[in-house]
Structure formats: C-alpha cells, structure tokens
Design an enzyme around this catalytic site. Structure first.
Site, PDB file in Angstrom:
ATOM      1  N   LYS A  36       0.812  -1.215   0.000  1.00 46.13           N
ATOM      2  CA  LYS A  36       0.000   0.000   0.000  1.00 46.13           C
ATOM      3  C   LYS A  36       0.847   1.268   0.000  1.00 46.13           C
ATOM      4  CE  LYS A  36      -4.200  -2.086   1.617  1.00 46.13           C
ATOM      5  NZ  LYS A  36      -3.794  -3.488   1.777  1.00 46.13           N
TER       6      LYS A  36
HETATM    7  C1  LIG Z   1      -4.424  -4.564   1.223  1.00 39.48           C
HETATM    8  C2  LIG Z   1      -3.629  -5.800   1.087  1.00 39.48           C
HETATM    9  C3  LIG Z   1      -4.003  -6.803   0.186  1.00 39.48           C
HETATM   10  C4  LIG Z   1      -5.261  -6.734  -0.641  1.00 39.48           C
HETATM   11  O1  LIG Z   1      -5.245  -5.707  -1.600  1.00 39.48           O
HETATM   12  P1  LIG Z   1      -6.620  -5.168  -2.214  1.00 39.48           P
HETATM   13  O2  LIG Z   1      -6.238  -4.048  -3.082  1.00 39.48           O
HETATM   14  O3  LIG Z   1      -7.436  -4.714  -1.026  1.00 39.48           O
HETATM   15  O4  LIG Z   1      -7.267  -6.297  -2.913  1.00 39.48           O
HETATM   16  C5  LIG Z   1      -3.192  -7.917   0.085  1.00 39.48           C
HETATM   17  N1  LIG Z   1      -2.085  -8.049   0.837  1.00 39.48           N
HETATM   18  C6  LIG Z   1      -1.698  -7.117   1.711  1.00 39.48           C
HETATM   19  C7  LIG Z   1      -0.485  -7.335   2.525  1.00 39.48           C
HETATM   20  C8  LIG Z   1      -2.452  -5.951   1.860  1.00 39.48           C
HETATM   21  O5  LIG Z   1      -2.060  -5.024   2.739  1.00 39.48           O
END
Ligand SMILES: *Cc1c(COP(=O)(O)O)cnc(C)c1O
Length: 495
Positions: free
Chosen positions: A107
C-alpha cells in the site's frame, strides 16, 4: 476527460475525484474512456520506473499540473530499492516485491503519492478548507496512510482499525504514529463492520453540514479513491518491462499475474493496465478462506452471508470488496443502472448475481482460487524448503492460487506473483508455518526469523520496539460518527 460515478449520478474532474474519495451518490469514480484514449504503452515500457509512473499518472489524472514533481516527491528516496518494485525469480515464476516502501506493505506504493495528489488538488482547486481523511483499515492501509499524511499541511487523518483484526506488528505501527494531525482508533468487530461504520459516518457528517460548517472536507484514503488506484497500475508496467529486459518475453507476449486480493483494488489496477494495452493474460484472483470472490468469479453469485474467518492474512479478511463495483461497471460497458441494482441488492439482501454474458466477460480476464489456512502455511514452508524464498501469508495465498492455476488453466504464459507484504510483518504466522516455536514477543519473533533466514528485518519494523503507544481508544461501530465529530471539533479549536 472527467470521472463519473459508477452509479450514474455524478461527474468530477480528476482533482475533484481525488478530494471527494467517494461520489456523493455512494458510487466510485471511474474513467469511461480508459483505453479508448490513446496511450503509447510500448513507449511507456521503455522508460525508467519513475518516468513510467509520471506517464501513466498523467494519463489517468490529466488535470493535475506538474505530475513529474509530484511523482518525484512521492517516491524519491522513500523506497529501499532504486527499482521501487524488484522482480525476483522463484522457481519458474517471478515474484514482484511490492513491500520495499516505508511501512513494508504494497500500500506504500499508492499511499506515498496520494497525499501529494491531495495537497496538489486542494491548491489547484483553490480550496482553503482542511481536507480530513477518514479511513478504515484491515491493517496496512492505516499505517501507510498515516506515514503519508502526517504533518502534511492543510490535511488531517483519522484511521479506524478492527480491534482484534490486525497483526501485533500492524497495530504497533499504527498506535505509535506521531503527528499533530493524526488520530488512530480501534473499533470492536471485524473489518467489514469497521468499513461500513466509517462509510456511514462519512456520509452522515457530510450531509448534516457538520464538516462544511467547520471548513472541513472529508475524503478517503481507501482504494475507493481513484488517487489510490491510479498509482497501482505502475508496477504492472514495471514488471512487464523487467521481463522484457531479462529476455524472458518479447513485447506483445502475454503475462499472467496472481494477486492476493481483499478489496479488489490491486487486481483491478491490473485490469485497467490491460484496458490500456499492456498484454496482460489472466489475472488470478487469490483469496484466503474468506473466499467470496472465488465463488463470484466461478459462478456469478456474490453472497456475503457467510462466516467471517480470521486468518493469518488479515489484510484479505474482507467479505465486501469495494472495487468490484468498478469491475462491474467496466464489464457491463458503463451500465450504471445495472451496477446500482447489484449494489442495492448487496446492501439489502447481502447478495447479487450477474448474468452469463457478464460472467463470461469477467472470466475472460480473471481466474480465481483460494487457499485456506493449512494450504497457506504449507505454501510458506514449501517455498522456503524448495526455493529458500521467505514469504508472508498474503503472498503465500497468491503462490498457492498460482500453483492451482498453472495445474488447471494456464496456457504456459509467464506468471508474476504479486508479493504484498514483508514476511517480517507477520513473524508468528511465518515461523509457525515453518514448524518453529513461536513463544516470545513479536520483536523476539522478528529477530528469530532473521536469524533463520540470514536476512535482517527491515529497519522500519525493528525501530517500533520500545516506541510509546500514543493512540489507545477503542469504540463501538455506532460511535464512529461522534468520535470523528469530537476530533474535528478539537482540531478546529487548535487552529
Ligand atoms: C491490502 C492488502 C491486500 C489486498 O489488496 P486489495 O487491493 O485490497 O485487494 C493484500 N495483501 C496485503 C499485505 C495488503 O495489505
């Protein structure tokens, strides 16, 4: 070019869409013309990662002035590797490591840029109101957003996380966050409760005029915000370009991607990259035991009425995947009435179903598999034993789905697995999968994991040890609105 709401009611420029987060009719902002406006994707592949980001983001958000500077400011020196998202060969597949940013989660890639976009949009629109970000997090968004927004002039951020739903390291990352414009609070319940509560509070505070009366505008850092989604296209291009550079493919060959999925933002970015011309084959939607998306992609029925399972991959413990709404919009060729009906049915009955034509359109680009807890743990262990590759539980889910996809459906195209978190963020789950003793504090376990792997844990995580907890509030879902109003009142006084 402008954005329009998936539910048909509203249009917005890129800057407006970034500031609003969600459209006033509850829909998500989408660009109808993506892929139909010219984009020289081959040229994009010849660029360096930062230039690629600039080119892609200028296409996605054309009304922002000075995207080159915004991109520089967002990424320069913030990631621990110059290539931003390195591609690592593991066995016969490739892992795209997205976790080398400041909070060790994928993120970071989007949330390093979003605050810069927010501040720029505010200035460009001539807004003097303070922009306050309200965000629900399943673990990683919270910290990455706090890292990006803390002490950013003209902004504030309030993060809500499910009290029992995040890992101890994720929690420590959030509750130790300093900054005059930040607030973090736990909410009883799971992520869906938390997200629904924040959405309700958001619209109530807006419609009551409470925010406007105090010269405040609310926005969101969740992947419903187009400013959060747009940057995520970049690493699909980076990965593809790396495969070309390595001589593994020539330009035009298709590449499959396996994506550990929760809110459907990361994988949707891959779909948008495909619409823009990048030769993406299948996007493998990888779920954990909360396999609502697996069922949907296989059958066309989305049914959230099922047990919410707490897993070792908490960022994917989600039963209502917000960004699916954007996919429904695209596969129905912008049929806002259809999208609204699906969302209405989901909110009233907890279920919706799509017709065969829509389902086939989805299956043309997506496959879906899931891994339960046992399979996830086995995958962590097998990768370590066979390939000396240490991965976190989210990434393991994507590996497991990739394996199944290769056995059952693949046409042999190269496969890239998106790795979304550092294994050191989930030391207990990883050690336990490796059959190790997991007694001790999170920091002792982190240390133990580094001794085992011979690679030291990221500094950003080690440095949490001994940091003071600043944010200790815990509330019920129905208290979120009052909580936000109180904080906004306090911030107003401090001005
Ligand atoms: C947020 C997240 C996901 C999922 O991503 P999305 O965009 O919500 O589908 C997968 N793995 C990790 C470690 C995350 O922080």
């Amino acid at each position: 070019m402008f954005y329009e709401s998936t539910r048909g009611g509203f249009k917005a420029s890129g800057t407006e869409a970034v500031l609003q987060g969600i459209a006033p009719d509850g829909g998500l902002y989408v660009d109808k013309t993506i892929g139909r406006r010219a984009f020289d994707w081959k040229k994009c592949l010849s660029l360096q990662p930062m230039e690629m980001a600039e080119m892609l983001l200028s296409y996605m958000l054309p009304d922002f002035i000075g995207m080159d500077k915004l991109v520089q400011k967002a990424y320069d020196g913030k990631f621990s590797t110059p290539e931003l998202t390195p591609l690592v060969k593991v066995g016969e597949d490739y892992v795209l490591e997205l976790f080398h940013g400041p909070t060790c989660a994928f993120k970071d890639f989007a949330l390093s840029l979003l605050p810069c976009l927010t501040v720029a949009a505010r200035e460009q629109e001539g807004i003097t109101d303070r922009i306050v970000i309200l965000t629900a997090t399943s673990g990683d968004t919270g910290k990455a957003a706090l890292e990006g927004f803390h002490d950013m002039g003209g902004t504030g951020i309030i993060v809500f996380y499910p009290a029992e739903g995040v890992s101890p390291v994720q929690k420590a990352q959030m509750i130790t966050q300093a900054g005059a414009n930040v607030k973090v609070c736990a909410v009883h319940g799971n992520f869906d409760d938390c997200q629904a509560g924040v959405k309700e509070a958001f619209s109530e505070i807006n419609s009551s005029g409470f925010a406007a009366d105090r010269s405040i505008r609310l926005s969101s850092a969740n992947s419903i915000n187009i400013g959060r989604l747009a940057p995520q296209l970049v690493y699909y291009f980076i990965a593809y370009a790396d495969l070309v550079k390595e001589g593994r493919i020539v330009i035009g060959d298709t590449v499959d991607f396996s994506v550990p999925t929760g809110n459907f933002g990361d994988i949707l970015a891959g779909y948008l990259a495909k619409l823009m011309g990048l030769p993406v084959g299948k996007l493998v939607c990888a779920s954990n035991a909360n396999n609502v998306l697996t069922e949907f992609i296989k059958t066309g029925v989305y049914n959230r009425h099922r047990k919410f399972i707490k897993t070792s991959s908490p960022s994917m413990d989600i039963l209502v995947s917000s960004n699916l709404e954007r996919l429904l919009y695209y596969v129905s060729e912008g049929d806002c009435k259809f999208v609204s009906e699906c969302m209405q049915s989901l909110s009233s009955w907890g279920e919706f179903r799509v017709g065969l034509d829509i389902l086939l359109e989805i299956q043309d680009s997506f496959s879906a598999f899931y891994a339960d807890e046992e399979k996830t743990a086995q995958t962590i262990k097998r990768l370590w034993t066979d390939s000396s590759y240490l991965c976190d539980p989210h990434t393991a889910v994507a590996f497991s789905a990739a394996e199944e996809y290769k056995q059952k459906e693949s046409d042999g195209a190269p496969l890239v697995i998106l790795s979304t978190a550092s294994p050191y963020k989930f030391p207990e789950a990883v050690l336990s999968a490796l059959g190790q003793n997991t007694a001790g504090s999170e920091f002792e376990l982190m240390e133990k994991l580094s001794q085992l792997s011979g690679i030291s844990a990221p500094q950003a995580l080690c440095s949490l040890k001994g940091k003071k907890a600043i944010h200790n509030d815990v509330i019920d879902r129905n208290e979120i609105k009052d909580y936000v109003c109180t904080i906004l009142g306090q911030w107003e006084k401090e001005k």
